[in-house]
Scaffold this active site. Structure first.
Site, short mmCIF file in Angstrom:
data_model
loop_
_atom_site.label_atom_id
_atom_site.label_comp_id
_atom_site.label_asym_id
_atom_site.label_seq_id
_atom_site.Cartn_x
_atom_site.Cartn_y
_atom_site.Cartn_z
N THR A 190 10.25 9.68 -40.53
CA THR A 190 10.84 10.90 -39.98
C THR A 190 11.70 10.59 -38.77
OG1 THR A 190 10.23 12.93 -38.79
CG2 THR A 190 8.63 11.17 -38.72
N ASP A 191 12.68 11.47 -38.50
CA ASP A 191 13.49 11.33 -37.29
C ASP A 191 12.67 11.61 -36.03
OD1 ASP A 191 13.20 14.08 -37.62
OD2 ASP A 191 15.35 14.52 -37.57
N GLU A 192 11.49 12.22 -36.20
CA GLU A 192 10.69 12.57 -35.01
C GLU A 192 10.18 11.36 -34.25
OE1 GLU A 192 7.76 15.56 -35.43
OE2 GLU A 192 8.98 16.76 -36.77
N LYS A 202 3.38 8.48 -37.13
CA LYS A 202 4.47 8.04 -38.01
C LYS A 202 5.19 6.86 -37.36
CE LYS A 202 5.72 9.47 -41.43
NZ LYS A 202 5.30 9.20 -42.82
N TYR A 255 1.33 13.81 -34.57
CA TYR A 255 1.95 13.51 -35.87
C TYR A 255 3.03 12.44 -35.71
CZ TYR A 255 5.48 13.89 -39.52
OH TYR A 255 6.40 13.59 -40.49
P1 NAD Z 1 3.22 17.27 -47.54
O1 NAD Z 1 2.21 17.58 -46.49
O2 NAD Z 1 3.86 18.39 -48.29
O3 NAD Z 1 2.58 16.29 -48.64
C1 NAD Z 1 1.76 15.22 -48.29
C2 NAD Z 1 1.02 14.77 -49.54
O4 NAD Z 1 0.24 13.61 -49.20
C3 NAD Z 1 0.05 15.82 -50.10
O5 NAD Z 1 0.18 15.93 -51.49
C4 NAD Z 1 -1.33 15.26 -49.73
O6 NAD Z 1 -2.35 15.64 -50.65
C5 NAD Z 1 -1.07 13.77 -49.74
N1 NAD Z 1 -2.02 13.02 -48.90
C6 NAD Z 1 -2.37 13.28 -47.62
N2 NAD Z 1 -3.28 12.39 -47.20
C7 NAD Z 1 -3.49 11.53 -48.22
C8 NAD Z 1 -4.30 10.38 -48.39
N3 NAD Z 1 -5.11 9.92 -47.41
N4 NAD Z 1 -4.26 9.71 -49.58
C9 NAD Z 1 -3.46 10.15 -50.58
N5 NAD Z 1 -2.69 11.25 -50.48
C10 NAD Z 1 -2.70 11.93 -49.32
O7 NAD Z 1 4.31 16.37 -46.81
P2 NAD Z 1 5.89 16.29 -47.03
O8 NAD Z 1 6.55 17.29 -46.19
O9 NAD Z 1 6.15 16.22 -48.47
O10 NAD Z 1 6.18 14.84 -46.36
C11 NAD Z 1 6.12 13.66 -47.15
C12 NAD Z 1 6.53 12.49 -46.30
O11 NAD Z 1 7.85 12.67 -45.81
C13 NAD Z 1 5.65 12.26 -45.07
O12 NAD Z 1 5.49 10.86 -44.90
C14 NAD Z 1 6.47 12.84 -43.93
O13 NAD Z 1 6.16 12.20 -42.71
C15 NAD Z 1 7.86 12.52 -44.39
N6 NAD Z 1 8.94 13.39 -43.91
C16 NAD Z 1 8.84 14.73 -44.06
C17 NAD Z 1 9.92 15.54 -43.68
C18 NAD Z 1 9.88 17.04 -43.88
O14 NAD Z 1 10.80 17.73 -43.45
N7 NAD Z 1 8.87 17.62 -44.51
C19 NAD Z 1 11.05 14.97 -43.09
C20 NAD Z 1 11.09 13.56 -42.92
C21 NAD Z 1 10.03 12.79 -43.35
O1 DAU Z 2 12.16 16.24 -38.54
C1 DAU Z 2 11.37 15.88 -39.63
C2 DAU Z 2 10.04 16.62 -39.56
O2 DAU Z 2 10.33 17.97 -39.90
C3 DAU Z 2 8.99 16.03 -40.49
O3 DAU Z 2 8.66 14.75 -40.04
C4 DAU Z 2 7.73 16.89 -40.52
O4 DAU Z 2 6.82 16.40 -41.48
C5 DAU Z 2 8.13 18.31 -40.90
O5 DAU Z 2 7.00 19.16 -40.85
C6 DAU Z 2 9.20 18.82 -39.93
O6 DAU Z 2 8.65 18.95 -38.59
P1 DAU Z 2 8.98 20.22 -37.68
O7 DAU Z 2 7.88 20.37 -36.70
O8 DAU Z 2 10.38 20.19 -37.19
O9 DAU Z 2 8.91 21.39 -38.82
P2 DAU Z 2 8.26 22.85 -38.86
O10 DAU Z 2 8.65 23.43 -40.19
O11 DAU Z 2 6.84 22.87 -38.49
O12 DAU Z 2 9.08 23.61 -37.71
C7 DAU Z 2 10.49 23.65 -37.68
C8 DAU Z 2 10.91 24.35 -36.39
O13 DAU Z 2 10.55 25.74 -36.48
C9 DAU Z 2 10.23 23.83 -35.15
O14 DAU Z 2 11.15 23.92 -34.06
C10 DAU Z 2 9.07 24.81 -34.92
C11 DAU Z 2 9.64 26.11 -35.40
N1 DAU Z 2 8.71 27.09 -36.00
C12 DAU Z 2 7.81 26.66 -36.94
C13 DAU Z 2 6.97 27.55 -37.55
C14 DAU Z 2 5.95 27.11 -38.60
C15 DAU Z 2 8.81 28.43 -35.65
O15 DAU Z 2 9.64 28.83 -34.81
N2 DAU Z 2 7.98 29.33 -36.27
C16 DAU Z 2 7.06 28.94 -37.21
O16 DAU Z 2 6.34 29.82 -37.74
#
Ligand code: NAD
Ligand code: DAU
Length: 332
Positions: A121-123, A152, A148
């Site tokens: 992630t960019d975080e 990562k 989190y």
């Molecule tokens: P998600 O929470 O939707 O899915 C995570 C999955 O991993 C789930 O199916 C869960 O059951 C599985 N899991 C969790 N713990 C586990 C374990 N111990 N063993 C096996 N499976 C397990 O997450 P997502 O949003 O799809 O993110 C996927 C990946 O992408 C993560 O590594 C996250 O850091 C990265 N990422 C997410 C975003 C985003 O915007 N969501 C952006 C950049 C990177």
């Molecule tokens: O940048 C990549 C990341 O993006 C991933 O690594 C994470 O897995 C993914 O969850 C996401 O993280 P964020 O914390 O940015 O996403 P989230 O959807 O939780 O929130 C997006 C923005 O919206 C953040 O500034 C918090 C805000 N927010 C979130 C929720 C759930 C609100 O204002 N209201 C809300 O109800």
């Protein structure tokens, strides 16, 4: 044709990646997923069983991981605890899955000399100021803010060390915020869409001025595939599609697209340590791997995503009440 092991493939991005592979390659996929609260097997419904196999298991379980990695050509590691808010209420599963799970996978990949791609992630880079013209690059120093993002970051550093010390055949990618179908209703965009569908108001943390850099999940998948196929071993690639928007703009757009007044939202408690802004400079990915996003218009991607949640209530409904109860308990 390759055999890919996709960890976390019953979650949001991993399942979209499995679907993308079925549509765009001849590869076969084994999904390894623990099915935590965030995993859902119905997410993989409709994918051909001859191309996508499912194994329920924990990435921290060395015996399970060893056999699956041994039998694969490439490991693509998506599995993680992924939600910042959860990491603030209980960091322990984040330490276990994101750090120990990654360690377990790279040890197996090292033993079997299996190609490994690490999803991050960019975080890991912390945040940028709102008025700063700078964006993250592959050279930006790590400075994570939350439990989190620090786990990562730790997992990225493990992979980099295994490349250097043990010649692990790995690449890494760090992507910005994804949106699209099958995203858990705990996340910002699906939470607001499903709130509106339920007749509730969207909830903005604090003033709503925090900026996220949005990318459609299919563009994330195409970028990951490009890195797996053409990326340099040991290299990190940032993935982003020039989609910076503040949260208020996103909520107002969702409200407009769903036919509600633009000011029909609530401000709720801010997130502790809330990162201000993320912004990705994806020049390396675009120039070196000739990658381009397909979804260039955020509003039409968002409209498609709204349509998906309207049409797939059976998928998100079982997750909604518990998610909202958790938010209500902390004034969000
Ligand atoms: P998600 O929470 O939707 O899915 C995570 C999955 O991993 C789930 O199916 C869960 O059951 C599985 N899991 C969790 N713990 C586990 C374990 N111990 N063993 C096996 N499976 C397990 O997450 P997502 O949003 O799809 O993110 C996927 C990946 O992408 C993560 O590594 C996250 O850091 C990265 N990422 C997410 C975003 C985003 O915007 N969501 C952006 C950049 C990177
Ligand atoms: O940048 C990549 C990341 O993006 C991933 O690594 C994470 O897995 C993914 O969850 C996401 O993280 P964020 O914390 O940015 O996403 P989230 O959807 O939780 O929130 C997006 C923005 O919206 C953040 O500034 C918090 C805000 N927010 C979130 C929720 C759930 C609100 O204002 N209201 C809300 O109800």
């Amino acid at each position: 044709m390759s055999k890919l092991l996709v960890t976390g493939g019953a979650g949001f991005i991993g399942s979209n990646f499995a679907r993308y592979l079925v549509e765009h390659t001849e590869d076969t996929v084994t999904v390894l997923d623990k099915l935590t609260y965030a995993g859902d097997l119905t997410t993989l419904e409709g994918l051909p069983p001859s191309r996508v196999m499912f194994v329920q298991g924990d990435i921290c379980d060395a015996a399970t991981v060893d056999g699956l990695v041994r039998d694969s050509d490439v490991v693509v590691h998506f599995a993680a605890e992924s939600h910042n808010d959860n990491s603030l209420s209980d960091p322990s599963p984040f330490i276990q899955t994101n750090l120990i799970g990654t360690y377990t996978l790279i040890e197996a990949a090292r033993r079997h000399e299996t190609r490994y791609h690490h999803i991050s992630t960019d975080e890991v880079y912390g945040d940028l100021k709102l008025d700063d013209p700078a964006r993250f690059t592959e050279e930006t120093p790590y400075n994570p803010s939350s439990p989190y993002s620090s786990t990562k970051a730790g997992s990225d550093l493990l992979v980099r060390a295994w490349v250097r010390s043990f010649d692990l055949q790995a690449t890494l990618s760090n992507c910005s915020n994804n949106y699209g179908p099958y995203q858990h209703v705990e996340k910002f965009i699906p939470r607001q869409i499903t709130n509106i569908l339920d007749g509730e108001r969207p909830k903005l943390y604090g003033a709503g001025l925090n900026v996220r850099d949005w990318i459609h999940v299919d563009d994330h998948s195409s970028a990951v595939l490009a890195v797996i196929e053409r990326g340099r071993i040991g290299e990190t690639y940032l993935i982003g599609a020039d989609g910076e928007k503040n949260n208020l703009e996103v909520v107002e757009t969702i409200l407009r697209l769903m036919g509600r007044p633009a000011n029909d939202y609530d401000h709720v408690n801010d997130r502790a340590g809330h990162d201000l802004r993320y912004g990705i400079d994806a020049t390396r990915l675009r120039r070196e791997l000739d990658w381009q996003p397909v979804y260039r218009d955020f509003e039409s991607g968002l409209a498609q995503t709204i349509d998906w949640y309207r049409a797939n209530e059976a998928w998100w409904r079982p997750k909604k009440a518990a998610t909202e109860a958790k938010y209500a308990s902390v004034g969000q």
